[in-house]
Write an enzyme that holds these catalytic residues in place. Sequence first.
Site, PDB file in Angstrom:
ATOM      1  N   GLU A  52       0.862  -1.178   0.000  1.00 14.63           N
ATOM      2  CA  GLU A  52       0.000   0.000   0.000  1.00 14.63           C
ATOM      3  C   GLU A  52       0.898   1.227   0.000  1.00 14.63           C
ATOM      4  OE1 GLU A  52      -3.540   2.181   2.632  1.00 14.63           O
ATOM      5  OE2 GLU A  52      -2.670   0.281   3.311  1.00 14.63           O
TER       6      GLU A  52
ATOM      7  N   ARG B  83       5.889 -13.617   9.387  1.00 12.98           N
ATOM      8  CA  ARG B  83       6.501 -12.326   9.086  1.00 12.98           C
ATOM      9  C   ARG B  83       7.893 -12.256   9.708  1.00 12.98           C
ATOM     10  NH1 ARG B  83       3.585  -7.409  11.915  1.00 12.98           N
ATOM     11  NH2 ARG B  83       5.516  -6.432  11.234  1.00 12.98           N
TER      12      ARG B  83
ATOM     13  N   LYS C  11       4.530   0.820  10.986  1.00 12.91           N
ATOM     14  CA  LYS C  11       4.576   2.096  10.267  1.00 12.91           C
ATOM     15  C   LYS C  11       4.251   3.263  11.182  1.00 12.91           C
ATOM     16  CE  LYS C  11       3.488   0.498   5.573  1.00 12.91           C
ATOM     17  NZ  LYS C  11       2.519   0.580   4.460  1.00 12.91           N
TER      18      LYS C  11
END
Length: 614
Positions: A78, A317, A327
């Site tokens: 994104e 992950r 983020k």
Amino acid sequence: MSAPHNNAAPKPEPSKADAAKTSPAGHAPSNFLRQIIEHDLSAGTYASRHWSGHPGDAATQQAGQPDPAKIRTRFPPEPNGYLHVGHAKSICLNFGLARDYGGICHLRFDDTNPEKEDQEYVDSISDAVQWLGFDWNATHNGVNVEHRYYASNYFDFMYRAAEHLIETGKAYVDEQTPEQMRANRGDFTTPGKDSPFRSRTPAENLARFREMRDGKLPDGAAVLRAKIAMDSPNINLRDPAIYRIKHAEHHNTGNTWCIYPMYTFAHPIEDALENITHSFCTLEFEDQRPFYDWLLDRLREGGLINSPQPRQYEFARLNLTYVITSKRKLAQLVNDGHVSGWDDPRMPTIVGLRRRGYTPESIQLFAERIGVTKDYSWIDYGTLDGCLREDLDPKAARAMAVLDPVKLVITNWDAVMGAGALDQCAAPVHPHHPERGQRQFKFGRELWIERTDYEETPPKGFFRLFPGNKVRLKYGHVIECKGAVKDANGQVTEVHAELIPDTKSGTPGADAIKVKGVITWVGVNDGIAAEVRLYDRLFTDPQPDAGGKDFLASLNPDSLKTVTAYVEPSLASAKPDEKFQFERHGYFVADRKDHGAGKPVFNRVTGLKDSWSK
């Protein structure tokens, strides 16, 4: 009756012993994702698929030729921030697997959230992928095809898919408040309750959805929900929202739309339109897989998407010690001034790693070495540094630098060598590559040495400079220390020594005098003053935000020290982003932003060994 599901079931995850075996593709150690791909290739799972040369619905793809790509993967960020080291692993995984198995990897921007996305991030993501050594171009029917796509390019189809779900009774417009929807959703022990709007007819829902599209309803007034099962044990299947109203300008589509698809609805559609075969994502999306499959099954049954449809597979992950990858928290570090920006060399962002001096090859090696599993585990940061050393050692030019300088005076220099004399010394640019030539520097009466190389009262095992001890100045002469001059505060201002004649490195008789200590130096006459930034890990806690901890509490106060150093004259021609091994000290890089002619700036990338290992 639904059409048969053409995707072969994935093979179970292999044992750790199996994962260590080399893949039949011959490129890297095998893992469960490689085994899934190899199983599908062997079974011909996707051999019948067609590709029109660009993304499209079922009719578009079936009009094309057999897909030239054996597999298709995608990297779907994104564009709402800068990529970090976890994304780097995903880039290497998706592009690497496509490369290894005769496939194509698409770069796709999941730009379904207009308020948080920006062209700046699109550009930085594209640059990061290319810097890591990958691209999204391929040849189709003799024509170069750029496989860089945007979710927003598919908004028309997504709207069409939404109307199809409404018309077949699989979606409805819900006008409950967000609070009512949350309360009626239930929890892990309580089933959800049907919305009072769930019984609307398809015609009523279609009319209301078109009013949403036409801007007749304000933000938050309604959402489109998939109609699945409010009593499902998987909360993600309790009629998830698939469209919301958002009167916001989009970076790609402008003000064309005021309704936008939810990520969980958009993502599987993007995969399907792009002919993706293997959709790899991290384990937090595992609970979303049933909806991924439900949606694609409905669209395939309606003849909207190509068949066989994509399959989603999850892996653990990346959890890297001494690093955060949230983020929001990374943005806080930038916005609160704890770091100088997204490309601060202490940041785990790809732009930060690049500026710090990490190489694409070292990150690719790291991604390959840590592998992929479904096990939740932490990778020690030292593994990343180890990969960097392994990459740089055979490539980086050597140089001498003094980071904490104190002057060394050779008191008998004029008597032995002549007043004002300078002795030319040489060293290989790289010890294992003589073809790269020699670097030159001058030995004179005054030199710079490391302050820690002198001890008036040496500790046990100290073989460097102390009164009466002899050492070799690397690539130069042997000297005997005579003592030091101190200021009023007891600080050493000069170290004094005498030259031992006929001991220059590389000359006959140079080894006649045996010494235990060898130290590096830079000549006062031709040394260059340089700003050296000594970067270290940003956090002192190996898991700075685990368990809800305040990550700011473990910020490392010594993560950056800036010193004025002296470097040998060969570094006068160093170019921005050029890497070196400063002998004794570690690997350094000429800063890609601040370094320039007449203003040398070097960043420490990592030491010669892991100083954090226990």
